[in-house]
Every structure is written in C-alpha cells, then in structure tokens.
Design a protein around this motif. Structure first.
Motif, PDB file in Angstrom:
ATOM      1  N   ASP A 134       0.942  -1.279   0.011  1.00 33.47           N
ATOM      2  CA  ASP A 134       0.073   0.193  -0.073  1.00 33.47           C
ATOM      3  C   ASP A 134       0.666   1.257  -0.128  1.00 33.47           C
ATOM      4  O   ASP A 134       2.261   1.094  -0.113  1.00 33.47           O
ATOM      5  CB  ASP A 134      -0.791  -0.053   1.118  1.00 33.47           C
ATOM      6  CG  ASP A 134      -0.109  -0.268   2.516  1.00 33.47           C
ATOM      7  OD1 ASP A 134       1.183   0.074   2.466  1.00 33.47           O
ATOM      8  OD2 ASP A 134      -0.864  -0.313   3.771  1.00 33.47           O
ATOM      9  N   MET A 135       0.397   2.307   0.011  1.00 31.32           N
ATOM     10  CA  MET A 135       0.997   3.681   0.016  1.00 31.32           C
ATOM     11  C   MET A 135       1.825   3.861   1.107  1.00 31.32           C
ATOM     12  O   MET A 135       3.047   4.603   0.786  1.00 31.32           O
ATOM     13  CB  MET A 135       0.017   4.679  -0.227  1.00 31.32           C
ATOM     14  CG  MET A 135       0.760   5.963  -0.846  1.00 31.32           C
ATOM     15  SD  MET A 135       1.252   5.723  -2.460  1.00 31.32           S
ATOM     16  CE  MET A 135      -0.332   5.565  -3.494  1.00 31.32           C
ATOM     17  N   LYS A 136       1.574   3.703   2.202  1.00 38.82           N
ATOM     18  CA  LYS A 136       2.488   3.704   3.511  1.00 38.82           C
ATOM     19  C   LYS A 136       3.745   2.842   3.468  1.00 38.82           C
ATOM     20  O   LYS A 136       4.702   3.361   3.518  1.00 38.82           O
ATOM     21  CB  LYS A 136       1.671   3.316   4.777  1.00 38.82           C
ATOM     22  CG  LYS A 136       0.580   4.548   5.165  1.00 38.82           C
ATOM     23  CD  LYS A 136      -0.055   4.150   6.387  1.00 38.82           C
ATOM     24  CE  LYS A 136      -1.030   5.266   6.836  1.00 38.82           C
ATOM     25  NZ  LYS A 136      -1.894   4.835   8.112  1.00 38.82           N
ATOM     26  N   ASN A 171       0.508   1.750  -7.193  1.00 43.48           N
ATOM     27  CA  ASN A 171       0.622   2.635  -6.357  1.00 43.48           C
ATOM     28  C   ASN A 171       2.104   3.318  -6.637  1.00 43.48           C
ATOM     29  O   ASN A 171       2.341   4.377  -6.175  1.00 43.48           O
ATOM     30  CB  ASN A 171       0.778   1.833  -4.984  1.00 43.48           C
ATOM     31  CG  ASN A 171      -0.564   1.480  -4.704  1.00 43.48           C
ATOM     32  OD1 ASN A 171      -1.649   2.059  -5.097  1.00 43.48           O
ATOM     33  ND2 ASN A 171      -0.928   0.393  -3.704  1.00 43.48           N
ATOM     34  N   CYS A 172       3.008   2.568  -6.930  1.00 43.00           N
ATOM     35  CA  CYS A 172       4.403   3.258  -7.248  1.00 43.00           C
ATOM     36  C   CYS A 172       4.444   4.465  -8.428  1.00 43.00           C
ATOM     37  O   CYS A 172       4.973   5.426  -8.130  1.00 43.00           O
ATOM     38  CB  CYS A 172       5.309   2.195  -7.806  1.00 43.00           C
ATOM     39  SG  CYS A 172       7.016   2.673  -7.854  1.00 43.00           S
ATOM     40  N   LYS A 217       1.668   6.014  -8.828  1.00 48.32           N
ATOM     41  CA  LYS A 217       0.799   7.096  -8.108  1.00 48.32           C
ATOM     42  C   LYS A 217       1.658   8.000  -7.210  1.00 48.32           C
ATOM     43  O   LYS A 217       1.541   9.162  -7.257  1.00 48.32           O
ATOM     44  CB  LYS A 217      -0.409   6.648  -7.384  1.00 48.32           C
ATOM     45  CG  LYS A 217      -1.647   6.128  -8.268  1.00 48.32           C
ATOM     46  CD  LYS A 217      -2.535   5.602  -7.242  1.00 48.32           C
ATOM     47  CE  LYS A 217      -3.789   5.209  -8.056  1.00 48.32           C
ATOM     48  NZ  LYS A 217      -4.789   4.510  -7.464  1.00 48.32           N
ATOM     49  N   LEU A 218       2.488   7.286  -6.571  1.00 50.54           N
ATOM     50  CA  LEU A 218       3.434   7.872  -5.779  1.00 50.54           C
ATOM     51  C   LEU A 218       4.298   9.052  -6.335  1.00 50.54           C
ATOM     52  O   LEU A 218       4.733  10.074  -5.699  1.00 50.54           O
ATOM     53  CB  LEU A 218       4.368   7.046  -4.910  1.00 50.54           C
ATOM     54  CG  LEU A 218       5.033   7.624  -3.807  1.00 50.54           C
ATOM     55  CD1 LEU A 218       4.466   8.564  -2.931  1.00 50.54           C
ATOM     56  CD2 LEU A 218       5.965   6.487  -3.084  1.00 50.54           C
ATOM     57  N   GLN A 277      -1.531  14.695  -1.031  1.00 51.10           N
ATOM     58  CA  GLN A 277      -1.815  13.450  -0.711  1.00 51.10           C
ATOM     59  C   GLN A 277      -2.522  12.445  -1.723  1.00 51.10           C
ATOM     60  O   GLN A 277      -3.064  13.016  -2.828  1.00 51.10           O
ATOM     61  CB  GLN A 277      -2.229  13.682   0.548  1.00 51.10           C
ATOM     62  CG  GLN A 277      -1.689  14.227   1.655  1.00 51.10           C
ATOM     63  CD  GLN A 277      -2.294  14.406   2.972  1.00 51.10           C
ATOM     64  OE1 GLN A 277      -3.631  14.009   3.066  1.00 51.10           O
ATOM     65  NE2 GLN A 277      -1.435  14.673   3.902  1.00 51.10           N
ATOM     66  N   GLN A 278      -2.646  11.055  -1.277  1.00 48.93           N
ATOM     67  CA  GLN A 278      -3.206  10.315  -2.085  1.00 48.93           C
ATOM     68  C   GLN A 278      -4.680  10.517  -2.909  1.00 48.93           C
ATOM     69  O   GLN A 278      -4.974  10.505  -3.843  1.00 48.93           O
ATOM     70  CB  GLN A 278      -3.322   8.723  -1.642  1.00 48.93           C
ATOM     71  CG  GLN A 278      -3.942   7.865  -2.705  1.00 48.93           C
ATOM     72  CD  GLN A 278      -3.686   6.380  -2.146  1.00 48.93           C
ATOM     73  OE1 GLN A 278      -3.291   6.282  -0.798  1.00 48.93           O
ATOM     74  NE2 GLN A 278      -4.083   5.232  -2.795  1.00 48.93           N
TER      75      GLN A 278
END
Length: 387
Positions: free
Chosen positions: A242-244, A365-366, A368-369, A378-379
C-alpha cells in the motif's frame, strides 16, 4: 660497421611533439568522462511532466530547482585550461621547423637524380636569382640551394651522396628522441625517477581505482546498486504494497544515507526537529524493526516526504534536505518500477510455485506516488491522469 648514437632534443623543439601527445591522451578522455552533464536536464524533464499532468504541480516544482554547485564550474575551468594548453602545443608543433627531415640535394634544386653538371649549374643560377637575399629572396632557402649545389658539383661529395646518402660519407646510425637532454642527465636521474614513480605507481593507480570503485557502485541509471538490492528484497517480501509501505521502502534508499552518498547530510538538530514533525504528522509505523527502513536516515527521508505531501511548513534547516530528497524521488521511483516489472517477468518465466510475483496494485501505487511527489499532494487529493 657504423656505430649508433642517440640525439636528444637540446633546442626543445621536438619535445613539443611528445608533450602534445601526452596532454592529448589526458585531456580527450578526461573531457568525455568529467565534463559536467546538463544541470537543467532534470528541470526540463519535470517541466515536461508538468505539461502532461496539469498546472497544479508547478506549486511544488519550485522546490526542485538545482542548487548552486561550484564543482562543475571548477571541472569546466580545469578542462578548458587543458584544452588551451593542448591547442597551444599543437600550434607550436605546426610552427616548428623540421630540422631532422631527410635531406636530398636533388629535391632542393628541383632536379631528377642523375642530372648532369651542366643542368645542375643552370638550375642553380636560376634559383639563385630568385632567392638571393639582396634581391628580396629567402635567405634560408638560398643557403639550402648553395649547400645542395656544393654537394652535387663536388665530385667526392656527389659520390658519397650516391653511395651513402650523405655528402659527408658514411655516418653513424642516429636515433632522434623527442625528450629534452636534461631528463637523461645523470644529475637529475633521482628526480626523474621520483616523478615517474609518483605518476605511474601512485597517481595513476589511485585515479583508476577511484573511478572503478565509483562505477561499480552504480547501475546503468546511476542508482546505487545497494538501493536496487534493498528495493528488490522488500518488493519481493511485500507482494502487495500500500502507499504507506511504499513510502517506507522508498525512503530506505542508500542515496539518503550519508555513509553511501556524500551529498546526503545528517545534522545534530535532526534529533530535535524530526521527532517534532513526527508528532505533527501522526503515526508513521515505528513499531517494526526493519533495517534499513528504520534507520535514522530513512526515517528522516520518510518524514520529509510525508510533510511534503501534506504541504506542512518545516524548519528552514530541513528545507535543503527536503529539496535534495525530492530531486532523488523520481529516479528512485522509476527504479522501483523497474524492479517490480522484472520480478513480475521472472515469476511468469519460472514454474516454481514458491516464487511470488508483486501485484499490479504495487506497480500502480508506485506510479501514483511519483505523481504525488511531484504535485505535493496526498493520495486522495492528487490529480491522477489516466490514458
């Protein structure tokens, strides 16, 4: 049998040939490897990303301007000075008289070998009228003509020339060496040996060894090999990140570790400022002991990235560190994408069931980050563009 003799350059003319070659062997490769790359390349790349993903990221792109660095300027000055020396030596070589070229009296008088004495005298009179100094001619050329005429009209000189190729008869074999005579002088032998020993036994091995050590530490994309290994381990360990978790792994890059990257900094004030930011951010998952993700440098990078995404005001002493971290993020995230793609391809090419491939959610997610880091959002507030 004629003997042999070595002639060193007492006048210093032919030494320029040796020196020009020596400087060229240093300057040309050094320019290729040491000339500073375009410092605006990263900024141009980010501007292109801004055009694709919208205007909102310009707010944070201001933080990614390259910081002034004097090292590229010093490299340019040194390399330009080397090229100036190389061009000066080349000019000196082009102006050097060729004193040791092969002497041929027939060529000087523009005659074919075997010309008669009458033809020699006639040609000499014509050339003398043309090159006589009293009539505005070339004095050096006139002296060469007179020497060639004397060599071909004297019976003994002409015979020596035809038999031995020299008007003075058989000569010792001569070897010209483009080095000044003082180098082989016995008085300077110790100094010359010390200079050669220092250059070829100390400086050259150190330079080659330093270059080799630096080159093997980085991959083709100028990412530390250790960082790639860290990413590979944690991506394989956590199939669905996940993003965290992704931010934790991203911050574990060795590029942020002062032990592996001299540009990374660690200050005593970090022990006070970083815990303050942690309290403002909230929980950042400090319970697990997973080095290097829980090392001080990684924790600092994670906090600075989270504060950037939340657009928090940070102390001035940390702004420079945050800018350094943000400039590294796009390349590091691209490296993580490469690692995920390679692991997915490896899993598809193997039949072992125990080899687990990362999920496509980790890859998404990568990506998106990467947008979140550029836009500073933020997300759930970031403007994701799908194509």
């Amino acid at each position: 049998m004629a003997g042999q003799q070595f002639q060193y350059d007492d006048s210093g003319n032919t030494f320029f040939y040796f020196l020009t070659s020596f400087v060229g062997l240093i300057v040309i490769p050094a320019t290729y490897y040491l000339w500073p790359r375009d410092q605006n390349a990263e900024q141009i790349r980010l501007k292109n990303i801004r055009k694709v993903y919208g205007r909102c990221m310009w707010y944070r792109l201001r933080l990614l301007k390259p910081q002034p660095n004097i090292i590229p300027t010093v490299k340019k000055i040194v390399l330009l000075a080397g090229w100036a020396l190389f061009l000066f030596l080349t000019y000196k070589v082009s102006k050097t008289d060729r004193e040791y070229q092969e002497y041929n009296p027939y060529e000087v008088l523009n005659l074919d070998p075997g010309a008669t004495v009458a033809e020699i005298k006639k040609q000499y009179r014509l050339l003398s009228l043309k090159y006589h100094p009293d009539k505005g001619g070339d004095e050096v050329m006139f002296m060469r003509i007179a020497k060639a005429y004397a060599a071909l009209t004297d019976e003994e000189s002409r015979k020596n020339w035809e038999e031995f190729g020299n008007p003075d008869g058989p000569q010792a074999t001569s070897f010209g060496i483009a080095l000044p005579a003082w180098i082989v002088d016995q008085k300077n032998s110790i100094l010359v040996l010390l200079v050669y020993g220092l250059a070829f036994m100390v400086i050259l091995p150190v330079v080659v060894g330093s270059w080799w050590y630096r080159s093997i530490r980085y991959s083709g994309d100028q990412i530390l090999i250790r960082t790639t290994q860290i990413y590979t381990y944690f991506v394989y360990k956590t199939r669905n990140m996940d993003m965290k978790r992704l931010i934790m792994v991203l911050a574990g890059a060795s590029e942020f570790d002062p032990q592996y990257n001299k540009d990374a900094t660690s200050r005593p004030t970090d022990n006070i400022l970083i815990p303050q930011l942690i309290r403002e951010i909230g929980s950042i998952n400090l319970k697990k002991n997973e080095p290097p993700l829980t090392c001080p440098y990684s924790l600092k990078a994670r906090v600075l990235l989270l504060s950037h995404l939340a657009r928090m005001k940070i102390p001035e002493t940390l702004e420079e560190d945050q800018q350094f971290m943000l400039k590294k993020c796009p390349a590091l995230l691209q490296e993580m994408v490469n690692v995920i793609c390679q692991l997915i391809l490896m899993a598809r090419s193997r039949e072992e069931r125990e080899f687990r491939a990362p999920t496509l959610a980790s890859l998404e997610n990568c990506m998106k980050l990467s947008q979140m880091a550029v836009q500073g959002l933020q997300q759930f507030k970031c403007n994701f563009t799908r194509r």
